[in-house]
Design a protein around this motif. Structure first.
Motif, PDB file in Angstrom:
ATOM      1  N   ALA A  27      19.661  34.460  47.716  1.00  0.00           N
ATOM      2  CA  ALA A  27      20.485  35.461  47.037  1.00  0.00           C
ATOM      3  C   ALA A  27      21.458  34.819  46.058  1.00  0.00           C
ATOM      4  O   ALA A  27      22.074  33.791  46.355  1.00  0.00           O
ATOM      5  CB  ALA A  27      21.254  36.290  48.058  1.00  0.00           C
ATOM      6  N   LEU A  28      21.594  35.432  44.898  1.00  0.00           N
ATOM      7  CA  LEU A  28      22.625  35.074  43.934  1.00  0.00           C
ATOM      8  C   LEU A  28      23.809  36.024  44.098  1.00  0.00           C
ATOM      9  O   LEU A  28      23.711  37.058  44.765  1.00  0.00           O
ATOM     10  CB  LEU A  28      22.082  35.166  42.507  1.00  0.00           C
ATOM     11  CG  LEU A  28      20.918  34.238  42.137  1.00  0.00           C
ATOM     12  CD1 LEU A  28      20.437  34.531  40.721  1.00  0.00           C
ATOM     13  CD2 LEU A  28      21.321  32.783  42.255  1.00  0.00           C
ATOM     14  N   LEU A  29      24.908  35.712  43.453  1.00  0.00           N
ATOM     15  CA  LEU A  29      26.085  36.575  43.511  1.00  0.00           C
ATOM     16  C   LEU A  29      25.756  37.990  43.073  1.00  0.00           C
ATOM     17  O   LEU A  29      26.153  38.964  43.729  1.00  0.00           O
ATOM     18  CB  LEU A  29      27.190  35.980  42.629  1.00  0.00           C
ATOM     19  CG  LEU A  29      28.438  36.837  42.398  1.00  0.00           C
ATOM     20  CD1 LEU A  29      29.107  37.194  43.713  1.00  0.00           C
ATOM     21  CD2 LEU A  29      29.416  36.092  41.484  1.00  0.00           C
ATOM     22  N   VAL A  30      25.019  38.134  42.002  1.00  0.00           N
ATOM     23  CA  VAL A  30      24.711  39.463  41.469  1.00  0.00           C
ATOM     24  C   VAL A  30      23.925  40.317  42.459  1.00  0.00           C
ATOM     25  O   VAL A  30      23.998  41.547  42.441  1.00  0.00           O
ATOM     26  CB  VAL A  30      23.945  39.344  40.127  1.00  0.00           C
ATOM     27  CG1 VAL A  30      22.558  38.753  40.340  1.00  0.00           C
ATOM     28  CG2 VAL A  30      23.861  40.681  39.410  1.00  0.00           C
ATOM     29  N   ALA A  76      30.589  35.454  33.523  1.00  0.00           N
ATOM     30  CA  ALA A  76      29.803  36.411  34.303  1.00  0.00           C
ATOM     31  C   ALA A  76      30.098  36.267  35.784  1.00  0.00           C
ATOM     32  O   ALA A  76      30.218  37.261  36.511  1.00  0.00           O
ATOM     33  CB  ALA A  76      28.313  36.212  34.035  1.00  0.00           C
ATOM     34  N   PHE A  77      30.207  35.017  36.243  1.00  0.00           N
ATOM     35  CA  PHE A  77      30.510  34.784  37.654  1.00  0.00           C
ATOM     36  C   PHE A  77      31.868  35.387  38.012  1.00  0.00           C
ATOM     37  O   PHE A  77      32.010  36.059  39.044  1.00  0.00           O
ATOM     38  CB  PHE A  77      30.505  33.285  37.964  1.00  0.00           C
ATOM     39  CG  PHE A  77      30.659  32.961  39.423  1.00  0.00           C
ATOM     40  CD1 PHE A  77      29.550  32.784  40.222  1.00  0.00           C
ATOM     41  CD2 PHE A  77      31.917  32.846  40.010  1.00  0.00           C
ATOM     42  CE1 PHE A  77      29.676  32.493  41.580  1.00  0.00           C
ATOM     43  CE2 PHE A  77      32.066  32.553  41.350  1.00  0.00           C
ATOM     44  CZ  PHE A  77      30.937  32.379  42.135  1.00  0.00           C
ATOM     45  N   ALA A  78      32.868  35.158  37.184  1.00  0.00           N
ATOM     46  CA  ALA A  78      34.212  35.682  37.451  1.00  0.00           C
ATOM     47  C   ALA A  78      34.207  37.206  37.505  1.00  0.00           C
ATOM     48  O   ALA A  78      34.848  37.814  38.377  1.00  0.00           O
ATOM     49  CB  ALA A  78      35.184  35.194  36.377  1.00  0.00           C
ATOM     50  N   PHE A  79      33.489  37.834  36.587  1.00  0.00           N
ATOM     51  CA  PHE A  79      33.412  39.300  36.579  1.00  0.00           C
ATOM     52  C   PHE A  79      32.736  39.822  37.843  1.00  0.00           C
ATOM     53  O   PHE A  79      33.242  40.732  38.507  1.00  0.00           O
ATOM     54  CB  PHE A  79      32.653  39.782  35.339  1.00  0.00           C
ATOM     55  CG  PHE A  79      32.372  41.255  35.336  1.00  0.00           C
ATOM     56  CD1 PHE A  79      33.363  42.164  34.980  1.00  0.00           C
ATOM     57  CD2 PHE A  79      31.126  41.738  35.711  1.00  0.00           C
ATOM     58  CE1 PHE A  79      33.111  43.531  34.982  1.00  0.00           C
ATOM     59  CE2 PHE A  79      30.863  43.106  35.726  1.00  0.00           C
ATOM     60  CZ  PHE A  79      31.861  44.011  35.364  1.00  0.00           C
ATOM     61  N   TYR A 119      32.223  38.293  40.759  1.00  0.00           N
ATOM     62  CA  TYR A 119      32.939  37.987  41.998  1.00  0.00           C
ATOM     63  C   TYR A 119      34.137  38.925  42.163  1.00  0.00           C
ATOM     64  O   TYR A 119      34.417  39.406  43.276  1.00  0.00           O
ATOM     65  CB  TYR A 119      33.391  36.523  42.012  1.00  0.00           C
ATOM     66  CG  TYR A 119      33.677  36.007  43.404  1.00  0.00           C
ATOM     67  CD1 TYR A 119      32.673  35.415  44.167  1.00  0.00           C
ATOM     68  CD2 TYR A 119      34.946  36.123  43.970  1.00  0.00           C
ATOM     69  CE1 TYR A 119      32.919  34.953  45.452  1.00  0.00           C
ATOM     70  CE2 TYR A 119      35.206  35.658  45.254  1.00  0.00           C
ATOM     71  CZ  TYR A 119      34.182  35.075  45.991  1.00  0.00           C
ATOM     72  OH  TYR A 119      34.434  34.636  47.273  1.00  0.00           O
ATOM     73  N   SER A 120      34.835  39.216  41.081  1.00  0.00           N
ATOM     74  CA  SER A 120      35.965  40.144  41.152  1.00  0.00           C
ATOM     75  C   SER A 120      35.494  41.552  41.508  1.00  0.00           C
ATOM     76  O   SER A 120      36.147  42.252  42.296  1.00  0.00           O
ATOM     77  CB  SER A 120      36.715  40.155  39.811  1.00  0.00           C
ATOM     78  OG  SER A 120      37.285  38.897  39.545  1.00  0.00           O
ATOM     79  N   GLN A 121      34.375  41.950  40.943  1.00  0.00           N
ATOM     80  CA  GLN A 121      33.805  43.263  41.256  1.00  0.00           C
ATOM     81  C   GLN A 121      33.431  43.348  42.734  1.00  0.00           C
ATOM     82  O   GLN A 121      33.718  44.349  43.406  1.00  0.00           O
ATOM     83  CB  GLN A 121      32.579  43.511  40.372  1.00  0.00           C
ATOM     84  CG  GLN A 121      31.970  44.904  40.514  1.00  0.00           C
ATOM     85  CD  GLN A 121      30.731  45.073  39.652  1.00  0.00           C
ATOM     86  OE1 GLN A 121      29.891  44.168  39.576  1.00  0.00           O
ATOM     87  NE2 GLN A 121      30.622  46.211  38.995  1.00  0.00           N
ATOM     88  N   LEU A 122      32.787  42.302  43.242  1.00  0.00           N
ATOM     89  CA  LEU A 122      32.417  42.270  44.656  1.00  0.00           C
ATOM     90  C   LEU A 122      33.665  42.269  45.539  1.00  0.00           C
ATOM     91  O   LEU A 122      33.722  42.983  46.551  1.00  0.00           O
ATOM     92  CB  LEU A 122      31.565  41.030  44.946  1.00  0.00           C
ATOM     93  CG  LEU A 122      31.199  40.776  46.411  1.00  0.00           C
ATOM     94  CD1 LEU A 122      30.406  41.943  46.989  1.00  0.00           C
ATOM     95  CD2 LEU A 122      30.414  39.467  46.544  1.00  0.00           C
ATOM     96  N   SER A 137      34.484  25.775  37.975  1.00  0.00           N
ATOM     97  CA  SER A 137      34.876  27.092  37.470  1.00  0.00           C
ATOM     98  C   SER A 137      34.691  28.173  38.531  1.00  0.00           C
ATOM     99  O   SER A 137      35.570  29.022  38.735  1.00  0.00           O
ATOM    100  CB  SER A 137      34.039  27.436  36.234  1.00  0.00           C
ATOM    101  OG  SER A 137      34.306  28.747  35.795  1.00  0.00           O
ATOM    102  N   PHE A 138      33.553  28.128  39.227  1.00  0.00           N
ATOM    103  CA  PHE A 138      33.298  29.124  40.279  1.00  0.00           C
ATOM    104  C   PHE A 138      34.364  29.038  41.369  1.00  0.00           C
ATOM    105  O   PHE A 138      34.856  30.062  41.854  1.00  0.00           O
ATOM    106  CB  PHE A 138      31.917  28.905  40.900  1.00  0.00           C
ATOM    107  CG  PHE A 138      30.751  29.131  39.968  1.00  0.00           C
ATOM    108  CD1 PHE A 138      30.935  29.637  38.690  1.00  0.00           C
ATOM    109  CD2 PHE A 138      29.457  28.817  40.355  1.00  0.00           C
ATOM    110  CE1 PHE A 138      29.849  29.837  37.829  1.00  0.00           C
ATOM    111  CE2 PHE A 138      28.382  29.009  39.521  1.00  0.00           C
ATOM    112  CZ  PHE A 138      28.576  29.516  38.248  1.00  0.00           C
TER     113      PHE A 138
END
Length: 468
Positions: free
Chosen positions: A131-134, A203-206, A208-211, A348-349
């Motif tokens: 699984a990826l973050l998305v 994209a990762f920051a967006f 992760y914040s959404q999750l 960054s992550f």
């Protein structure tokens, strides 16, 4: 006679363990009467990828799942924790030892059976290998996952919604979240070839914040974990030093082993043995079966990987790896630039994860530092837990399973304890730590037989079904 028999068994057992590991620092397990402080652990859900799932040695199977780190936490606090168990040998592709001397493995081409596929509620363990973050908020099946063909989503989600939707149905009071590893690991394990780059930092920051916002809406206490440096795991620390012994030129700055730079048809860049020893460039474990072919006139890599035709400029009549027209393939090396790319993404992550955890009032486990510290101790005596010594070496280090990426059962106990430590500190709890020495390890060796430069023999097909 009964006493004599028992004494004999005890003597044999004592001799076995004494020969395997020095346990002079072994401690008694803490009394199992946990004080949960300000956190309610009665409804525990764990969200993540393969490590959360308890994936070991290239497979998801019951005897490993039972020691997944969330399962060990649940046992330690006495709460119900249901997992998507798969009977041994588990999902297709488990890596198994054929021989210890020489060390060799095999690929198990059979699969086990799901044992509780009909369980009426979502599983408490919602870790999905690959699984990826998305995927946590978006994927509902194999077809809708980021890869588009990962069968683990069907096995675990069973067509009943996303990971987050199923977690919400369980109305959790406590959540562990460890996700994002694969957003950089997929890039690294493919030698920087597939995918072409890690998930972009923005994209990762967006995502992760959404999750995090979605999880925060559930009102549960949460502990998250950051992402380890990919170079801290045996998958990237094993083959390179062995290959360094095969390179005929040892002087830094002189041509040694040519490799195919990303985007180029033939190798114009070289590796010297110092680079392989120091980690300036690294070779993933997928390169282990090709290392013995160095210097031979061969195109075996291309045949094994089903290339319809040789890439332009490749001449397999030249010595493999030691000639610019038959270089070591790009997919089997992480060079200096690619290492920088992977580490920049990881940094960054982790900044995002730390910022979000602090903003939400969540606990944070620093696995980046933990694994780097264990890796650094590998040739200085290792790191001890309950009298057992661990290093980042493949097999003999005890921390990782046979695939060189995923923890052993004892490794999972160490991970579980790090979560418990943060939980205890953050919410004034007093949950006892797991005695790592009481958890089954991967393998035990008599000290005189340990070869710290153990050369692995992995068959190419070992990696056909490996997920992260």
């Amino acid at each position: 006679m009964i006493k004599k028999y028992l004494y004999t068994l005890l003597f044999i057992a004592a001799g076995f363990f004494a020969g395997c590991e020095d346990r002079t620092e072994l401690t008694e397990p803490a009394a199992q009467n946990p004080n949960r402080g300000q956190v309610d652990l009665t409804k525990f859900v764990s969200i993540g990828n393969s490590i959360t799932a308890g994936y070991q040695s290239g497979s998801l199977f019951q005897s490993a799942q039972e020691f997944s780190f969330p399962s060990q936490i649940a046992k330690q606090v006495g709460t119900t924790f249901v997992q998507p168990l798969v009977g041994d040998p588990g999902t297709l592709g488990r890596i198994e030892i054929v021989s210890l001397s020489p060390f060799a493995t095999q690929y198990n081409s059979t699969s086990g059976t799901p044992l509780n596929i009909g369980y009426s509620l979502p599983y408490n363990n919602l870790g999905i290998p690959g699984a990826l973050l998305v995927d946590i908020l978006k994927a509902t099946s194999s077809g809708t996952s980021a890869s588009g063909n990962n069968p683990m989503f069907d096995l675990i989600l069973r067509g009943s919604g996303t990971v987050f939707q199923q977690a919400r149905l369980l109305q959790p009071t406590f959540i562990t979240l460890w996700i994002g590893n694969n957003d950089v690991l997929g890039f690294a394990t493919s030698g920087g070839v597939r995918p072409t780059s890690p998930t972009p930092a923005t994209a990762f920051a967006f995502l992760y914040s959404q999750l995090a916002d979605s999880i925060a809406s559930l009102g549960a206490k949460v502990v998250v974990a950051n992402i380890p440096d990919v170079l801290a795991i045996p998958f990237f620390r094993t083959v390179g030093p062995q290959m360094a012994m095969l390179i005929p030129w040892r002087t830094p700055g002189l041509p040694g082993m040519f490799y195919q730079k990303h985007g180029e048809s033939a190798g114009t860049t070289y590796i010297d043995s110092i680079g392989l020893l120091t980690g300036t460039v690294v070779v993933p474990l997928t390169g282990s079966s090709y290392a013995p072919l160095l210097g031979q006139a061969t195109g075996k890599f291309y045949r094994d990987n089903h290339y319809p035709a040789l890439p332009p400029g490749i001449d397999t009549t030249k010595p493999f790896g030691f000639h610019p027209t038959n270089p070591w393939p790009d997919a089997l090396i992480l060079d200096a630039d690619e290492i920088v790319t992977a580490r920049t993404a990881t940094t960054s992550f982790n900044e995002t994860i730390s910022t979000v955890a602090q903003a939400k009032g969540w606990g944070l486990v620093d696995f980046y530092s933990l694994l780097n510290n264990i890796a650094a101790s590998t040739f200085t005596g290792g790191t001890k837990y309950n009298g057992v010594t661990f290093t980042s070496m493949l097999v003999t280090g005890g921390l990782f399973s046979l695939d060189g990426v995923h923890p052993s059962s004892q490794g999972h106990a160490i991970i579980a304890n790090e979560f418990i430590k943060v939980l205890n500190t953050k919410w004034d709890a007093n949950i006892p730590l797991i005695n790592v020495a009481e958890v089954p390890g991967s393998l035990y060796f008599a000290k005189q037989n340990i070869n710290k430069y153990l050369y692995p023999e992995y068959r190419n097909m070992n990696w056909n079904n490996l997920l992260f």
